[in-house]
Design a protein around this motif. Structure first.
Motif, PDB file in Angstrom:
ATOM      1  N   LEU A  80       0.816  -1.208   0.000  1.00 20.93           N
ATOM      2  CA  LEU A  80       0.000   0.000   0.000  1.00 20.93           C
ATOM      3  C   LEU A  80       0.851   1.260   0.000  1.00 20.93           C
ATOM      4  O   LEU A  80       0.468   2.282  -0.577  1.00 20.93           O
ATOM      5  CB  LEU A  80      -0.932   0.000   1.219  1.00 20.93           C
ATOM      6  N   LEU A  81       2.005   1.204   0.648  1.00 19.59           N
ATOM      7  CA  LEU A  81       2.859   2.387   0.763  1.00 19.59           C
ATOM      8  C   LEU A  81       3.804   2.565  -0.414  1.00 19.59           C
ATOM      9  O   LEU A  81       4.492   3.592  -0.493  1.00 19.59           O
ATOM     10  CB  LEU A  81       3.671   2.310   2.062  1.00 19.59           C
ATOM     11  N   THR A  82       3.859   1.604  -1.314  1.00 18.91           N
ATOM     12  CA  THR A  82       4.792   1.703  -2.435  1.00 18.91           C
ATOM     13  C   THR A  82       4.118   1.649  -3.798  1.00 18.91           C
ATOM     14  O   THR A  82       4.765   1.939  -4.810  1.00 18.91           O
ATOM     15  CB  THR A  82       5.837   0.573  -2.368  1.00 18.91           C
ATOM     16  N   ASP A  83       2.859   1.280  -3.845  1.00 18.10           N
ATOM     17  CA  ASP A  83       2.147   1.231  -5.121  1.00 18.10           C
ATOM     18  C   ASP A  83       1.624   2.630  -5.445  1.00 18.10           C
ATOM     19  O   ASP A  83       0.796   3.171  -4.712  1.00 18.10           O
ATOM     20  CB  ASP A  83       0.981   0.240  -5.041  1.00 18.10           C
ATOM     21  N   PRO A  84       2.105   3.250  -6.530  1.00 21.55           N
ATOM     22  CA  PRO A  84       1.670   4.616  -6.854  1.00 21.55           C
ATOM     23  C   PRO A  84       0.161   4.741  -7.022  1.00 21.55           C
ATOM     24  O   PRO A  84      -0.401   5.828  -6.832  1.00 21.55           O
ATOM     25  CB  PRO A  84       2.394   4.912  -8.172  1.00 21.55           C
ATOM     26  N   GLU A  85      -0.525   3.645  -7.395  1.00 21.20           N
ATOM     27  CA  GLU A  85      -1.966   3.707  -7.599  1.00 21.20           C
ATOM     28  C   GLU A  85      -2.750   3.536  -6.301  1.00 21.20           C
ATOM     29  O   GLU A  85      -3.935   3.871  -6.252  1.00 21.20           O
ATOM     30  CB  GLU A  85      -2.385   2.630  -8.597  1.00 21.20           C
ATOM     31  N   LEU A  86      -2.105   2.991  -5.276  1.00 21.21           N
ATOM     32  CA  LEU A  86      -2.800   2.730  -4.023  1.00 21.21           C
ATOM     33  C   LEU A  86      -2.369   3.654  -2.895  1.00 21.21           C
ATOM     34  O   LEU A  86      -3.110   3.840  -1.928  1.00 21.21           O
ATOM     35  CB  LEU A  86      -2.574   1.274  -3.591  1.00 21.21           C
TER      36      LEU A  86
ATOM     37  N   PHE B 289      -1.188  11.859   0.951  1.00 21.75           N
ATOM     38  CA  PHE B 289      -0.595  12.557   2.081  1.00 21.75           C
ATOM     39  C   PHE B 289       0.585  11.796   2.696  1.00 21.75           C
ATOM     40  O   PHE B 289       1.320  12.349   3.507  1.00 21.75           O
ATOM     41  CB  PHE B 289      -1.658  12.807   3.165  1.00 21.75           C
ATOM     42  N   VAL B 290       0.778  10.519   2.329  1.00 20.85           N
ATOM     43  CA  VAL B 290       1.860   9.730   2.912  1.00 20.85           C
ATOM     44  C   VAL B 290       3.199  10.124   2.323  1.00 20.85           C
ATOM     45  O   VAL B 290       4.188  10.338   3.028  1.00 20.85           O
ATOM     46  CB  VAL B 290       1.598   8.227   2.693  1.00 20.85           C
ATOM     47  N   TRP B 291       3.255  10.205   0.984  1.00 17.41           N
ATOM     48  CA  TRP B 291       4.494  10.595   0.296  1.00 17.41           C
ATOM     49  C   TRP B 291       4.185  11.813  -0.587  1.00 17.41           C
ATOM     50  O   TRP B 291       4.103  11.714  -1.796  1.00 17.41           O
ATOM     51  CB  TRP B 291       5.022   9.467  -0.592  1.00 17.41           C
ATOM     52  N   PRO B 292       4.002  12.965   0.004  1.00 18.52           N
ATOM     53  CA  PRO B 292       3.647  14.140  -0.797  1.00 18.52           C
ATOM     54  C   PRO B 292       4.719  14.453  -1.826  1.00 18.52           C
ATOM     55  O   PRO B 292       5.904  14.541  -1.505  1.00 18.52           O
ATOM     56  CB  PRO B 292       3.532  15.256   0.253  1.00 18.52           C
ATOM     57  N   GLU B 293       4.254  14.602  -3.079  1.00 15.10           N
ATOM     58  CA  GLU B 293       5.088  14.969  -4.221  1.00 15.10           C
ATOM     59  C   GLU B 293       6.145  13.918  -4.562  1.00 15.10           C
ATOM     60  O   GLU B 293       6.959  14.126  -5.453  1.00 15.10           O
ATOM     61  CB  GLU B 293       5.790  16.317  -3.968  1.00 15.10           C
ATOM     62  N   ASN B 294       6.188  12.803  -3.820  1.00 13.93           N
ATOM     63  CA  ASN B 294       7.196  11.767  -4.082  1.00 13.93           C
ATOM     64  C   ASN B 294       6.579  10.376  -4.132  1.00 13.93           C
ATOM     65  O   ASN B 294       7.274   9.383  -3.910  1.00 13.93           O
ATOM     66  CB  ASN B 294       8.287  11.780  -2.991  1.00 13.93           C
ATOM     67  N   ALA B 295       5.293  10.310  -4.405  1.00 12.28           N
ATOM     68  CA  ALA B 295       4.624   9.014  -4.399  1.00 12.28           C
ATOM     69  C   ALA B 295       5.201   8.077  -5.453  1.00 12.28           C
ATOM     70  O   ALA B 295       5.262   6.868  -5.251  1.00 12.28           O
ATOM     71  CB  ALA B 295       3.126   9.207  -4.628  1.00 12.28           C
TER      72      ALA B 295
ATOM     73  N   PHE C 139      10.506   3.018  -6.342  1.00 15.29           N
ATOM     74  CA  PHE C 139      11.893   2.936  -6.797  1.00 15.29           C
ATOM     75  C   PHE C 139      12.837   2.656  -5.627  1.00 15.29           C
ATOM     76  O   PHE C 139      13.782   1.881  -5.744  1.00 15.29           O
ATOM     77  CB  PHE C 139      12.292   4.227  -7.498  1.00 15.29           C
ATOM     78  N   PHE C 140      12.594   3.280  -4.490  1.00 21.52           N
ATOM     79  CA  PHE C 140      13.493   3.135  -3.347  1.00 21.52           C
ATOM     80  C   PHE C 140      13.180   1.902  -2.503  1.00 21.52           C
ATOM     81  O   PHE C 140      14.102   1.294  -1.950  1.00 21.52           O
ATOM     82  CB  PHE C 140      13.428   4.381  -2.460  1.00 21.52           C
ATOM     83  N   PHE C 141      11.917   1.545  -2.379  1.00 31.15           N
ATOM     84  CA  PHE C 141      11.522   0.484  -1.454  1.00 31.15           C
ATOM     85  C   PHE C 141      10.965  -0.760  -2.144  1.00 31.15           C
ATOM     86  O   PHE C 141      10.712  -1.763  -1.478  1.00 31.15           O
ATOM     87  CB  PHE C 141      10.483   1.011  -0.456  1.00 31.15           C
ATOM     88  N   GLY C 142      10.798  -0.730  -3.462  1.00 34.08           N
ATOM     89  CA  GLY C 142      10.287  -1.884  -4.172  1.00 34.08           C
ATOM     90  C   GLY C 142       8.806  -2.105  -3.927  1.00 34.08           C
ATOM     91  O   GLY C 142       8.185  -1.450  -3.078  1.00 34.08           O
ATOM     92  N   GLU C 143       8.232  -3.037  -4.678  1.00 31.32           N
ATOM     93  CA  GLU C 143       6.829  -3.401  -4.531  1.00 31.32           C
ATOM     94  C   GLU C 143       6.733  -4.907  -4.283  1.00 31.32           C
ATOM     95  O   GLU C 143       7.241  -5.697  -5.085  1.00 31.32           O
ATOM     96  CB  GLU C 143       6.051  -3.037  -5.784  1.00 31.32           C
ATOM     97  N   PRO C 144       6.120  -5.323  -3.178  1.00 26.21           N
ATOM     98  CA  PRO C 144       6.044  -6.758  -2.851  1.00 26.21           C
ATOM     99  C   PRO C 144       5.503  -7.618  -3.981  1.00 26.21           C
ATOM    100  O   PRO C 144       5.981  -8.738  -4.198  1.00 26.21           O
ATOM    101  CB  PRO C 144       5.126  -6.789  -1.624  1.00 26.21           C
ATOM    102  N   VAL C 145       4.487  -7.115  -4.727  1.00 25.44           N
ATOM    103  CA  VAL C 145       3.927  -7.916  -5.813  1.00 25.44           C
ATOM    104  C   VAL C 145       4.985  -8.218  -6.869  1.00 25.44           C
ATOM    105  O   VAL C 145       5.122  -9.362  -7.339  1.00 25.44           O
ATOM    106  CB  VAL C 145       2.720  -7.192  -6.445  1.00 25.44           C
ATOM    107  N   LYS C 146       5.756  -7.209  -7.246  1.00 23.75           N
ATOM    108  CA  LYS C 146       6.803  -7.402  -8.245  1.00 23.75           C
ATOM    109  C   LYS C 146       7.964  -8.225  -7.673  1.00 23.75           C
ATOM    110  O   LYS C 146       8.608  -8.988  -8.400  1.00 23.75           O
ATOM    111  CB  LYS C 146       7.310  -6.052  -8.743  1.00 23.75           C
ATOM    112  N   ILE C 147       8.230  -8.074  -6.378  1.00 23.66           N
ATOM    113  CA  ILE C 147       9.296  -8.850  -5.735  1.00 23.66           C
ATOM    114  C   ILE C 147       8.961 -10.337  -5.775  1.00 23.66           C
ATOM    115  O   ILE C 147       9.795 -11.175  -6.154  1.00 23.66           O
ATOM    116  CB  ILE C 147       9.506  -8.371  -4.286  1.00 23.66           C
ATOM    117  N   PHE C 148       7.730 -10.674  -5.400  1.00 25.04           N
ATOM    118  CA  PHE C 148       7.327 -12.084  -5.431  1.00 25.04           C
ATOM    119  C   PHE C 148       7.229 -12.614  -6.860  1.00 25.04           C
ATOM    120  O   PHE C 148       7.413 -13.807  -7.097  1.00 25.04           O
ATOM    121  CB  PHE C 148       5.997 -12.270  -4.700  1.00 25.04           C
ATOM    122  N   LYS C 149       6.956 -11.732  -7.802  1.00 25.28           N
ATOM    123  CA  LYS C 149       6.961 -12.144  -9.203  1.00 25.28           C
ATOM    124  C   LYS C 149       8.364 -12.545  -9.641  1.00 25.28           C
ATOM    125  O   LYS C 149       8.555 -13.547 -10.348  1.00 25.28           O
ATOM    126  CB  LYS C 149       6.437 -11.006 -10.084  1.00 25.28           C
ATOM    127  N   VAL C 150       9.379 -11.771  -9.198  1.00 22.76           N
ATOM    128  CA  VAL C 150      10.773 -12.114  -9.510  1.00 22.76           C
ATOM    129  C   VAL C 150      11.141 -13.452  -8.882  1.00 22.76           C
ATOM    130  O   VAL C 150      11.770 -14.307  -9.524  1.00 22.76           O
ATOM    131  CB  VAL C 150      11.722 -11.008  -9.012  1.00 22.76           C
TER     132      VAL C 150
END
Length: 269
Positions: free
Chosen positions: A23-29, A33-39, A44-55
């Motif tokens: 939830l905190l790393t998916d730009p669509e989800l 207000f969590v990552w203002p202007e840097n969503a 890029f910095f923390f990865g996305e679990p869905v893509k990590i498990f895909k790898v």
């Protein structure tokens, strides 16, 4: 809490961590207000679990990861066995020889204080980029853990047991076999979890610094390409691998030290 409920809570907690991570790393989800202007940078910095498990799924389904895991396992096993045997032998020798202990004590203390990671480049020059340099680094990490445990185990042998064995006519060889060695072995098994972990660390760090195979090599290559998802995938695979090794050590410890009373057991009156 029963063991079943405990496992359920642990699984729910783990799933919750990955859900929040997604939830905190998916730009669509991600909430604005969590990552203002840097969503868009969070993934890029923390990865996305869905893509990590895909790898990870692609690694295992395609078979790419198995040769690298096998190399890392061989390096870990050899470093653990060699380091443990050397630590046991040297610990027994110095524990039973006060003169040798006094002579070599400052040198062993100095070597133990040295950060062993700095030896990795030297081992690569000596042994090349193959498995030997990783095994050598792992041995230096395992040796001192086993050595100090064995040394302490020899020093902690009960004087009463030694006196009784001597009064019964036990020779020096019999004392070593039936008194000192069992005591030292008990201390060795108490440090198995740390030792196998250090052997694993030595193998992975050596692969990361310079190698052509191994999970550490995969992480290093992904880092060079700024592929954060693959880096996290390698870290998760290593974590799962380390847990499996720790589980195997726990089973071996329970089987080999079945004579040792567990916590809460008391002698019958």
């Amino acid at each position: 809490m029963s063991r079943g409920k405990l496992r359920i809570v642990q699984v729910v907690l783990l799933v919750g961590i990955f859900v929040v991570w997604q939830l905190l790393t998916d730009p669509e989800l991600i909430p604005p207000f969590v990552w203002p202007e840097n969503a868009d940078r969070a993934a890029f910095f923390f990865g996305e679990p869905v893509k990590i498990f895909k790898v990870i799924w692609e690694w295992f389904s395609g078979g790419e990861i198995y040769p690298h895991l096998w190399v890392t396992l061989q390096e870990t096993a050899m470093a653990f066995v060699i380091g443990s045997v050397l630590g046991l032998a040297v610990g027994l020798w110095l524990g039973l020889s006060p003169t040798a202990s006094a002579i070599f004590d400052p040198y062993i203390t100095a070597m133990n204080a040295m950060p062993r990671v700095v030896l990795a480049p030297i081992f690569m020059v000596w042994f090349g980029l193959g498995m030997a340099s990783k095994v050598a680094l792992g041995v230096t990490l395992v040796f001192f853990i086993v050595f100090f445990n064995v040394y302490q185990g020899v020093k902690e042998v009960s004087p009463v047991v030694l006196s009784n064995a001597t009064m019964l006519g036990a020779s020096r060889r019999q004392l070593l076999r039936h008194v000192y060695l069992p005591s030292a072995t008990s201390w060795v098994f108490s440090s198995l979890h740390i030792s196998v972990g250090m052997a694993f660390v030595g193998a992975v760090v050596g692969e990361y610094l310079g190698s052509a195979k191994g999970v550490g090599y995969l992480i290093h290559m992904a880092e060079g390409a700024f592929d954060i998802n693959t880096v996290y995938a390698g870290i998760l695979v290593l974590t799962a691998f380390a847990l499996i090794l720790d589980f195997a050590v726990t089973k071996a410890e329970k089987r080999l030290l079945v004579w040792r009373p567990t916590q809460g057991e008391t002698e019958p009156l």
